[in-house]
Design a protein around this motif. Structure first.
Motif, PDB file in Angstrom:
ATOM      1  N   GLY A 126       0.825  -1.213   0.000  1.00  0.00           N
ATOM      2  CA  GLY A 126       0.000   0.000   0.000  1.00  0.00           C
ATOM      3  C   GLY A 126       0.851   1.252   0.000  1.00  0.00           C
ATOM      4  N   GLY A 127       1.903   1.244   0.829  1.00  0.00           N
ATOM      5  CA  GLY A 127       2.813   2.392   0.886  1.00  0.00           C
ATOM      6  C   GLY A 127       3.531   2.620  -0.428  1.00  0.00           C
ATOM      7  N   SER A 129       2.566   1.722  -3.454  1.00  0.00           N
ATOM      8  CA  SER A 129       1.628   2.176  -4.490  1.00  0.00           C
ATOM      9  C   SER A 129       1.283   3.649  -4.306  1.00  0.00           C
ATOM     10  CB  SER A 129       0.353   1.320  -4.456  1.00  0.00           C
ATOM     11  OG  SER A 129       0.643  -0.015  -4.822  1.00  0.00           O
ATOM     12  N   LEU A 130       1.106   4.074  -3.050  1.00  0.00           N
ATOM     13  CA  LEU A 130       0.853   5.500  -2.780  1.00  0.00           C
ATOM     14  C   LEU A 130       2.060   6.340  -3.196  1.00  0.00           C
ATOM     15  CD1 LEU A 130      -0.892   5.439   0.727  1.00  0.00           C
ATOM     16  CD2 LEU A 130      -1.915   6.200  -1.426  1.00  0.00           C
ATOM     17  N   VAL A 133       2.107   6.765  -6.956  1.00  0.00           N
ATOM     18  CA  VAL A 133       1.128   7.772  -7.380  1.00  0.00           C
ATOM     19  C   VAL A 133       1.679   9.178  -7.120  1.00  0.00           C
ATOM     20  CG1 VAL A 133      -1.152   8.736  -6.883  1.00  0.00           C
ATOM     21  CG2 VAL A 133      -0.872   6.255  -7.080  1.00  0.00           C
ATOM     22  N   HIS A 134       2.232   9.377  -5.921  1.00  0.00           N
ATOM     23  CA  HIS A 134       2.804  10.673  -5.542  1.00  0.00           C
ATOM     24  C   HIS A 134       3.915  11.093  -6.511  1.00  0.00           C
ATOM     25  CE1 HIS A 134       5.910  13.053  -3.378  1.00  0.00           C
ATOM     26  NE2 HIS A 134       4.869  13.697  -2.871  1.00  0.00           N
ATOM     27  N   PHE A 150       4.780   7.021   3.493  1.00  0.00           N
ATOM     28  CA  PHE A 150       3.593   6.531   2.785  1.00  0.00           C
ATOM     29  C   PHE A 150       2.992   5.314   3.485  1.00  0.00           C
ATOM     30  CE2 PHE A 150       5.740   8.994  -0.520  1.00  0.00           C
ATOM     31  CZ  PHE A 150       4.673   9.767  -0.966  1.00  0.00           C
ATOM     32  N   PHE A 154      -0.819   5.026   4.737  1.00  0.00           N
ATOM     33  CA  PHE A 154      -1.652   3.850   4.471  1.00  0.00           C
ATOM     34  C   PHE A 154      -2.184   3.263   5.775  1.00  0.00           C
ATOM     35  CE2 PHE A 154      -2.105  -0.765   3.732  1.00  0.00           C
ATOM     36  CZ  PHE A 154      -3.024  -0.742   2.692  1.00  0.00           C
ATOM     37  N   ASN A 302      -2.381   1.886  -9.774  1.00  0.00           N
ATOM     38  CA  ASN A 302      -1.805   1.891  -8.426  1.00  0.00           C
ATOM     39  C   ASN A 302      -2.833   2.280  -7.370  1.00  0.00           C
ATOM     40  OD1 ASN A 302       1.258   1.331  -8.141  1.00  0.00           O
ATOM     41  ND2 ASN A 302       1.083   2.442 -10.059  1.00  0.00           N
ATOM     42  N   LEU A 303      -3.745   3.188  -7.699  1.00  0.00           N
ATOM     43  CA  LEU A 303      -4.823   3.528  -6.757  1.00  0.00           C
ATOM     44  C   LEU A 303      -5.749   2.333  -6.551  1.00  0.00           C
ATOM     45  CD1 LEU A 303      -5.717   7.186  -7.829  1.00  0.00           C
ATOM     46  CD2 LEU A 303      -4.640   6.457  -5.682  1.00  0.00           C
ATOM     47  N   VAL A 306      -4.093   0.111  -4.094  1.00  0.00           N
ATOM     48  CA  VAL A 306      -4.234   0.641  -2.729  1.00  0.00           C
ATOM     49  C   VAL A 306      -5.589   0.256  -2.136  1.00  0.00           C
ATOM     50  CG1 VAL A 306      -4.424   2.739  -1.329  1.00  0.00           C
ATOM     51  CG2 VAL A 306      -2.631   2.561  -3.048  1.00  0.00           C
TER      52      VAL A 306
END
Length: 435
Positions: A126-127, A129-130, A133-134, A150, A154, A302-303, A306
């Motif tokens: 999760g971290g 993927s965030l 995105v960032h 991240f 998450f 990626n979202l 998440v």
């Protein structure tokens, strides 16, 4: 059959997360099973194919799908095999098959390794993927943030969601997660198909030395085993479905499992086969990286990942909460209160977040431990329990099928950790905690 529980036991069972709500529909079983089964690991299946090769890769994928569907059917059947009793938890079935103490020692450690291990991996996934995105949306005009930040972001979602009391209460989260898993799997294979087979595609094994190829083969077996982890929560999912002697829970549960396994096939096989067909042995361990798609599509995928791992974390965490809360209330005699639940669940989220931040190569460790836990709980422990309980006649079809599953499962349990151990050694060079 009369309910022999005392009023206190009934009150506790109505409070515990697995037995508190039994009004689930058959389709709850579908999306809980999809959420538990189809993890972000599906994106690494083309990489596993590259380590296995076409023939062995397709064989391992198909055999794994067939064996795990068979062992899942066994567990659904065994849930209510004793009239008037339900085995609501994996370890309760183990205790019936192997005895009170031995059953606990066989099942609980393996189940905890899988469930807690998966939750730690999902913290990191999760971290990451965030973070992806960032980094894509924020080119040069953003503050620099590390992976640990991240992972904390998450984790903050879970500090809220873990206070949903039981499996039925997270059904909305689980449904969203199941839809997301189908979505990012579809993006992966559809975008690969559009990209087309690369001009320099090579289907030979990436590792040219025989020893390296063998170790990578073993490690890839572990990757495939990791993709079939849903058995660890299947009895707990079935426990939420209502049951009467006329309409036992195994009917709606099995219907949900079949639909879930069709979804699993639709997610796994196209991603694994098309991803390998397009990129060959140059495919990355996450196919989304290999695709190098337009920014908006990578961000969207990626979202989706998440949202999916948020739901998966909750489905795998609920049986852990049930074990911890059962021990606190039944063994240590704590009162079943909201603040007991608040404290224990927050500690669990903090612990999984802390380990995810501290150990950057935890995925390799999970492959190592997962070989000992994923393979038994998914591939052959249900078969051993079936033989112990039903005692099919020696050399009958049932006896032969179960022993084939046991032999293949034991081989997987032995070989996968060997490959993972080499991976850990290679990844841990120059390792620093909290890097």
């Amino acid at each position: 059959m009369a309910d022999e529980r005392s009023e206190e036991q009934k009150r506790i069972d109505e409070w515990l997360p697995i037995t508190s709500s039994r009004n689930a529909k058959w389709w709850y079983s579908t999306f809980h099973n999809v959420t538990a089964m189809v993890g972000a690991g599906v994106l690494s299946l083309p990489y596993a194919m590259a380590e296995l090769g076409w023939g062995p890769g397709v064989t391992v994928l198909v055999i794994s799908w067939v064996i795990t569907l068979y062992t899942l059917w066994q567990m659904v059947e065994m849930h209510e095999m004793v009239p008037g009793k339900r085995f609501d938890r994996y370890h309760e079935l183990g205790q019936y098959a192997f005895g009170e103490k031995l059953g606990l020692w066989i099942v609980v450690p393996q189940q905890l390794i899988v469930e807690v291990g998966v939750d730690i991996v999902y913290m990191v996934t999760g971290g990451k993927s965030l973070m992806k995105v960032h980094d894509l949306l924020c080119k040069n005009d953003c503050t620099t943030m590390k992976l640990k930040h991240f992972i904390m972001i998450f984790a903050s979602v879970h500090f809220l969601l873990v206070h949903l009391p039981n499996l039925n209460s997270i059904s909305g989260v689980s449904l969203a997660a199941a839809v997301m898993s189908l979505s990012y799997s579809t993006i992966a294979w559809a975008a690969a198909t559009k990209k087309g087979v690369q001009s320099d595609v090579d289907y030979s094994l990436s590792e040219k030395t025989n020893l390296g190829a063998v170790f990578n083969f073993f490690s890839a077996l572990g990757d495939v085993a990791f993709a079939y982890a849903g058995h660890n929560v299947v009895l707990e999912i079935q426990a939420t479905i209502p049951s009467t002697p006329e309409k036992p829970s195994k009917g709606p549960m099995w219907r949900g499992v079949v639909v879930a396994y069709i979804v699993v096939a639709v997610c796994y096989f196209p991603v694994a086969l098309i991803g390998y067909w397009v990129f060959g042995n140059s495919v990355q361990d996450n196919i989304l990286i290999s695709l190098n798609k337009p920014t908006w599509l990578v961000v969207m995928a990626n979202l989706f990942v998440v949202v999916h791992v948020i739901g998966s974390y909750q489905v795998f965490a609920m049986p852990v909460f049930d074990m911890v809360e059962t021990m606190l209330v039944k063994k240590l005699r704590f009162r079943p209160t909201w603040y007991l639940r608040f404290i224990t669940r927050n500690i669990y989220v903090a612990l999984t977040m802390f380990i995810g931040i501290a150990v950057p190569f935890f995925g390799g460790l999970l492959g190592f431990f997962g070989g000992f836990a994923f393979a038994p709980t998914t591939y052959f422990l249900p078969c051993i329990m079936w033989l112990a309980i039903f005692k099919p006649k020696r050399f009958s079809l049932s006896w032969i099928i179960n022993w084939i599953c046991i032999i293949l499962g034991v081989l997987l349990m032995i070989l996968a950790p060997i490959g993972a151990m080499r991976s850990i050694i290679l990844q841990s060079k120059g390792f620093k905690f909290f890097a």
